[in-house]
Design a protein around this motif. Structure first.
Motif, PDB file in Angstrom:
ATOM      1  N   LEU A  21      89.361 -18.908 -46.581  1.00 18.58           N
ATOM      2  CA  LEU A  21      87.998 -19.411 -46.501  1.00 18.58           C
ATOM      3  C   LEU A  21      87.312 -19.229 -47.849  1.00 18.58           C
ATOM      4  O   LEU A  21      87.374 -18.148 -48.444  1.00 18.58           O
ATOM      5  CB  LEU A  21      87.230 -18.688 -45.391  1.00 18.58           C
ATOM      6  N   MET A  31      81.797 -16.784 -40.462  1.00 14.49           N
ATOM      7  CA  MET A  31      83.004 -17.502 -40.050  1.00 14.49           C
ATOM      8  C   MET A  31      84.258 -16.698 -40.400  1.00 14.49           C
ATOM      9  O   MET A  31      85.203 -16.614 -39.621  1.00 14.49           O
ATOM     10  CB  MET A  31      83.027 -18.880 -40.702  1.00 14.49           C
ATOM     11  N   SER A  34      84.614 -13.954 -37.937  1.00 19.88           N
ATOM     12  CA  SER A  34      85.119 -14.453 -36.652  1.00 19.88           C
ATOM     13  C   SER A  34      86.627 -14.657 -36.702  1.00 19.88           C
ATOM     14  O   SER A  34      87.343 -14.337 -35.747  1.00 19.88           O
ATOM     15  CB  SER A  34      84.417 -15.762 -36.276  1.00 19.88           C
ATOM     16  N   VAL A  79      83.259 -23.642 -47.208  1.00 15.84           N
ATOM     17  CA  VAL A  79      81.905 -23.507 -46.674  1.00 15.84           C
ATOM     18  C   VAL A  79      80.946 -23.368 -47.858  1.00 15.84           C
ATOM     19  O   VAL A  79      80.359 -22.312 -48.096  1.00 15.84           O
ATOM     20  CB  VAL A  79      81.784 -22.293 -45.726  1.00 15.84           C
ATOM     21  N   CYS A 113      83.349 -28.122 -44.454  1.00 15.11           N
ATOM     22  CA  CYS A 113      82.257 -27.774 -43.543  1.00 15.11           C
ATOM     23  C   CYS A 113      80.863 -28.081 -44.086  1.00 15.11           C
ATOM     24  O   CYS A 113      79.862 -27.700 -43.463  1.00 15.11           O
ATOM     25  CB  CYS A 113      82.349 -26.290 -43.181  1.00 15.11           C
ATOM     26  N   ILE A 140      79.133 -28.058 -39.797  1.00 18.24           N
ATOM     27  CA  ILE A 140      78.838 -26.980 -38.856  1.00 18.24           C
ATOM     28  C   ILE A 140      77.342 -26.873 -38.595  1.00 18.24           C
ATOM     29  O   ILE A 140      76.518 -27.314 -39.392  1.00 18.24           O
ATOM     30  CB  ILE A 140      79.371 -25.639 -39.392  1.00 18.24           C
ATOM     31  N   ALA A 147      77.375 -18.147 -36.372  1.00 17.25           N
ATOM     32  CA  ALA A 147      78.597 -18.105 -37.176  1.00 17.25           C
ATOM     33  C   ALA A 147      79.245 -16.730 -37.070  1.00 17.25           C
ATOM     34  O   ALA A 147      80.466 -16.609 -36.934  1.00 17.25           O
ATOM     35  CB  ALA A 147      78.282 -18.434 -38.633  1.00 17.25           C
ATOM     36  N   GLY A 150      80.977 -16.240 -33.696  1.00 13.39           N
ATOM     37  CA  GLY A 150      81.990 -17.227 -33.341  1.00 13.39           C
ATOM     38  C   GLY A 150      81.502 -18.255 -32.349  1.00 13.39           C
ATOM     39  O   GLY A 150      82.305 -18.869 -31.642  1.00 13.39           O
ATOM     40  N   MET A 154      80.973 -27.062 -34.275  1.00 13.85           N
ATOM     41  CA  MET A 154      81.646 -27.822 -35.322  1.00 13.85           C
ATOM     42  C   MET A 154      81.746 -29.277 -34.885  1.00 13.85           C
ATOM     43  O   MET A 154      82.166 -29.570 -33.764  1.00 13.85           O
ATOM     44  CB  MET A 154      83.045 -27.268 -35.597  1.00 13.85           C
ATOM     45  N   MET A 173      86.403 -19.814 -34.797  1.00 13.38           N
ATOM     46  CA  MET A 173      85.121 -19.785 -35.501  1.00 13.38           C
ATOM     47  C   MET A 173      83.968 -20.342 -34.694  1.00 13.38           C
ATOM     48  O   MET A 173      82.805 -20.055 -35.002  1.00 13.38           O
ATOM     49  CB  MET A 173      85.230 -20.586 -36.806  1.00 13.38           C
ATOM     50  N   ALA A 174      84.248 -21.176 -33.689  1.00  9.10           N
ATOM     51  CA  ALA A 174      83.185 -21.944 -33.039  1.00  9.10           C
ATOM     52  C   ALA A 174      83.254 -21.853 -31.527  1.00  9.10           C
ATOM     53  O   ALA A 174      84.343 -21.798 -30.943  1.00  9.10           O
ATOM     54  CB  ALA A 174      83.261 -23.412 -33.473  1.00  9.10           C
TER      55      ALA A 174
END
Length: 316
Positions: A21, A31, A34, A79, A113, A140, A147, A150, A154, A173-174
């Motif tokens: 990431l 994120m 998560s 991100v 993202c 996102i 975030a 989690g 998205m 993450m989502a």
């Protein structure tokens, strides 16, 4: 049962793939947390080396360069703020191949993202495909708190082969991963429509609160009534709480909506589609930005209204 299934999928995904990431800001740091909480070893990169190292202290790998992260990971999640920063992440800025794209293994997936022009996202997918890489258009929403837990949303679009590799990480993450199309662009189109509403709602909330203050209404009482009445919105409830607290620490800055509503208007202009409310809201954020509030929380758009006394910061 669903939660157990999702955990199993993530565990299986970890055996097959590695994840990285890029961008440990308000959303990216949550994120990354998560992903780590889901059991993944997360490679991270941020221009602030100390941010990456701080994350890695609790588990993970701090990469010294974008090239290092790209070479190590099968899925790279970006991100960053905008399209220009995304280009720099992928391809570098100085012509010396300092981005991650040329170092990623064939078949790896780049998950984008940021809020961008949908046409730019479509072009990026084609460019990466030409390099043997897969792409998911994945803006996102939800803010830093969601975030970190989690539970953000998205808005994604991409080819099935890209989802096959990246889906366990998206799920980690989502709370909601919407699949909106099998090629890039659809995710970004839905995101800019979300930003249209978010920006207009913040501007309207600020205007309403400003009128209340001008008319001498108790701000706390006004907030209590509106948040329990039909005129309420999520943005009124969330952002006007910042105003009442006198706290303009940027969770989402004024200039974010200068950018995002600008993208909304550019897309609509290309279609010759009128957006009168979006245009007005954009001008309000532009006014706030040029008045010196660019880096403050987007609720600082209320500061453009004359003749009102805003609540002081609590505890001062």
């Amino acid at each position: 049962m669903d939660k157990v299934w999702r955990r199993l999928r993530c565990t299986q995904g970890e055996k097959m793939t590695t994840v990285g990431l890029i961008g440990l800001g308000a959303m990216g740091s949550g994120m990354a947390q998560s992903l780590r909480r889901a059991g993944h070893t997360v490679h991270v990169f941020d221009v602030r080396r100390e941010a990456a190292e701080a994350f890695a202290k609790d588990g993970g790998v701090a990469c010294a360069s974008l090239a290092e992260l790209g070479a190590a990971c099968d899925v790279v999640i970006s991100v960053v703020v905008n399209a220009a920063q995304t280009e720099a992440v992928l391809f570098g800025t100085d012509g010396q191949d300092r981005g991650c794209a040329s170092h990623m293994k064939p078949g790896s997936v780049f998950v984008m993202c940021s809020t961008v022009d949908p046409n730019w996202s479509v072009a990026l997918e084609a460019r990466l495909e030409g390099m043997g890489l897969r792409y998911i258009d994945a803006p996102i929403s939800g803010g830093a708190a969601k975030a970190a837990s989690g539970q953000m949303t998205m808005m994604t679009a991409g080819k099935p082969e890209a989802y096959a590799v990246a889906e366990p990480f998206l799920n980690a993450m989502a709370g909601k991963v919407y699949k909106l199309g099998d090629s890039a662009g659809a995710g970004s189109k839905v995101k800019i429509i979300n930003q249209l509403l978010a920006g207009v709602h913040i501007a309207a909330a600020a205007e309403a609160m400003a009128l209340g203050l001008r008319e001498g209404v108790n701000a706390e009482a006004l907030y209590e009534v509106i948040t329990n009445s039909a005129g309420n919105s999520w943005m009124f409830e969330n952002r006007m709480a910042h105003v009442l607290a006198g706290d303009y620490t940027p969770l989402s800055a004024v200039d974010i909506f200068v950018k995002d509503l600008g993208i909304v208007l550019d897309v609509a202009r290309a279609s010759k589609f009128p957006l009168p409310l979006s245009s007005t809201a954009h001008q309000m954020f532009m006014q706030a930005s040029t008045a010196g509030f660019a880096k403050e929380d987007d609720s600082a758009v209320i500061k453009i209204f004359p003749g009102i006394e805003l609540p002081a910061q609590k505890g001062t």
